[in-house]
Design a protein around this motif. Structure first.
Motif, PDB file in Angstrom:
ATOM      1  N   ASP A   1      -3.081   2.082  -3.989  1.00  0.00           N
ATOM      2  CA  ASP A   1      -3.097   3.374  -3.290  1.00  0.00           C
ATOM      3  C   ASP A   1      -3.815   3.288  -1.951  1.00  0.00           C
ATOM      4  O   ASP A   1      -3.477   4.008  -1.008  1.00  0.00           O
ATOM      5  N   GLU A   2      -4.822   2.426  -1.842  1.00  0.00           N
ATOM      6  CA  GLU A   2      -5.621   2.353  -0.619  1.00  0.00           C
ATOM      7  C   GLU A   2      -4.840   1.729   0.530  1.00  0.00           C
ATOM      8  O   GLU A   2      -3.926   0.920   0.312  1.00  0.00           O
ATOM      9  N   LEU A   3      -5.235   2.087   1.756  1.00  0.00           N
ATOM     10  CA  LEU A   3      -4.787   1.334   2.917  1.00  0.00           C
ATOM     11  C   LEU A   3      -5.334  -0.088   2.820  1.00  0.00           C
ATOM     12  O   LEU A   3      -6.458  -0.305   2.349  1.00  0.00           O
TER      13      LEU A   3
ATOM     14  N   SER B   1       0.836  -1.205   0.000  1.00  0.00           N
ATOM     15  CA  SER B   1       0.000   0.000   0.000  1.00  0.00           C
ATOM     16  C   SER B   1       0.866   1.248   0.000  1.00  0.00           C
ATOM     17  O   SER B   1       1.720   1.420   0.875  1.00  0.00           O
TER      18      SER B   1
ATOM     19  N   ALA C   1      -0.231   4.062   0.738  1.00  0.00           N
ATOM     20  CA  ALA C   1      -0.700   4.899   1.845  1.00  0.00           C
ATOM     21  C   ALA C   1      -0.061   4.511   3.168  1.00  0.00           C
ATOM     22  O   ALA C   1      -0.333   5.130   4.197  1.00  0.00           O
TER      23      ALA C   1
END
Length: 458
Positions: free
Chosen positions: A55-57, A7, A9
């Protein structure tokens, strides 16, 4: 195939990702079917692994396995946050209660107990000296991954998330999962996998089981998870999920919660003790079941021999694996009582060397019978071993078939008194085989002893 999720993030995840790329000779490919933010664009491949960046957690993802090419196992490289200093950890995901941090209420992701066990071993092998290694209970999202999965993490704060040695250790441990199955092999219709209930967040008891036995642990519901779930009977579907998502038929409870125990039994699963887990380590589960039916349960005192004969080598990793045949035979209670009174450990050794299984008392330290043996020769070897124990006390021990006779010369107090030996220390010395002086006369042990004989029907 091993799927690895990094991730952007999560700084620790990105850091682990850098070391993953450095540790193996990855082939770069372009996936135009998915956006870069969702695991597409540049993708990294090995023969048995695939690495994608999102891109997301992690905990906010759903069905992330769908972005990979039919993976068997998926690992989230992640950070761990907490007041635990230097820690490398691994855990399964989902929520026993309300989903406060990703996932769905009362929903658990498919666990990977066997791979989880292996990654904990690998973390211990690769961890920098100052780092602890441990497991956590099941917590946070995602609940729906699409394949067996777990988080492997660097903890517990910014300093550790940026530590290259820690990131490299986690990356190395993740790569060690290539070719590792998510579940243990099937055996007697089940697997050596447990669900854990109770205890604290960092699950030391279940961590101990993984490191000290051959059992793996799937979902773990710490005390706070059980509190979040609520009444087990009212949440029977969540309890069932814990077993189904762990591919497990057994549960280990940290504390005795009667309502939970009753719900587990009603669902058709078995609660076992840590003693049961330890004593069945290395013993085929089919043999465990048959011996418990024939003799006693492990918790009642059943123990297994050192050479149980296991299974037919041609039938491994299959429900058709058949434990070796055995017969349950008796050994005289009087004989066992006498021998254990001399050397209980020696009797235990003698029985363990040749028995498939046997009954005990006093926490498994004292053999009481009955005994399961493969053939009559095994029983003979056990009796010969018990005879050796008796020889520490008796002058002569002979066995003929099922009869064992033990003889020894012993002090006859009445005879000693008759020839003038005063009671006291001189009795003790004569009993120990020493001569004594009485009124100028030498009294030898044989002068005041007689043969004592014990006959045992084996």
């Amino acid at each position: 195939m091993l799927a690895i999720v990094v991730s952007r993030a999560d700084s620790a995840s990105e850091h682990v990702g850098e070391h993953l790329l450095d540790l193996a000779d990855w082939e770069e490919r372009v996936d135009d079917s998915r956006p870069d933010a969702d695991g597409g664009a540049t993708v990294y491949h090995l023969d048995d692994a695939e690495l994608r960046f999102f891109d997301e957690l992690h905990l906010e993802t759903t069905r992330v396995a769908d972005g990979f090419d039919d993976p068997d196992l998926l690992v989230f490289a992640s950070r761990h946050a907490g007041e635990t200093d230097e820690l490398l950890t691994a855990h399964h995901t989902g929520n026993f209660g309300e989903a406060e941090f990703g996932g769905t209420d009362g929903s658990l992701a498919r666990a990977c107990p066997n791979a989880h066990r292996r990654v904990l071993e690998a973390l211990a092998e690769h961890a920098p000296e100052e780092y602890e290694v441990g497991m956590e209970c099941t917590h946070h999202g995602p609940s729906d991954v699409g394949t067996p999965s777990m988080f492997v993490e660097v903890g517990s704060d910014e300093a550790q998330w940026a530590d290259p040695a820690a990131a490299r250790a986690v990356a190395s441990a993740i790569l060690d999962l290539r070719g590792v199955a998510p579940d243990a092999p099937r055996e007697n219709g089940s697997r050596r996998q447990l669900v854990g209930f109770g205890g604290c967040h960092y699950a030391p008891r279940f961590d101990r089981v993984v490191h000290e036995t051959d059992w793996a642990v799937g979902h773990v519901a710490a005390d706070w998870c059980l509190d979040a779930m609520g009444d087990p009977e009212a949440n029977e579907d969540v309890v069932r999920q814990a077993f189904e998502a762990s591919a497990a038929d057994y549960a280990l409870l940290e504390a005795d919660r009667l309502a939970l125990r009753e719900t587990i039994a009603a669902l058709g699963y078995r609660v076992v003790s840590e003693t049961w887990v330890r004593e069945t380590t290395g013993v085929p589960l089919g043999l465990v079941e048959r011996a418990e039916d024939a003799i006693a349960t492990v918790d009642e005192g059943l123990r297994f021999g050192d050479v149980p004969g296991a299974v037919d080598d041609a039938a491994a990793d299959d429900e058709a694996a058949v434990p070796v045949d055995f017969d349950v035979v008796s050994i005289s209670d009087d004989l066992l009582t006498e021998a254990c009174g001399i050397d209980a450990e020696g009797v235990l050794d003698a029985v363990s060397e040749s028995a498939v299984a046997f009954d005990t008392e006093q926490n498994g330290t004292r053999v009481v019978g009955p005994v399961a043996v493969r053939n009559a020769s095994d029983r003979d070897r056990i009796l010969d071993g018990i005879a050796d124990v008796l020889r520490a006390k008796y002058d002569e021990v002979t066995r003929s078939g099922d009869e064992l006779i033990a003889r020894r010369q012993a002090l006859d107090p009445e005879r000693a008194r008759m020839i003038g030996v005063p009671e006291g220390p001189k009795f003790g010395r004569l009993s120990s085989g020493e001569s004594v002086e009485v009124d100028g006369r030498t009294i030898k042990p044989e002068d005041v002893s007689r043969e004592r004989k014990r006959r045992f029907n084996c």
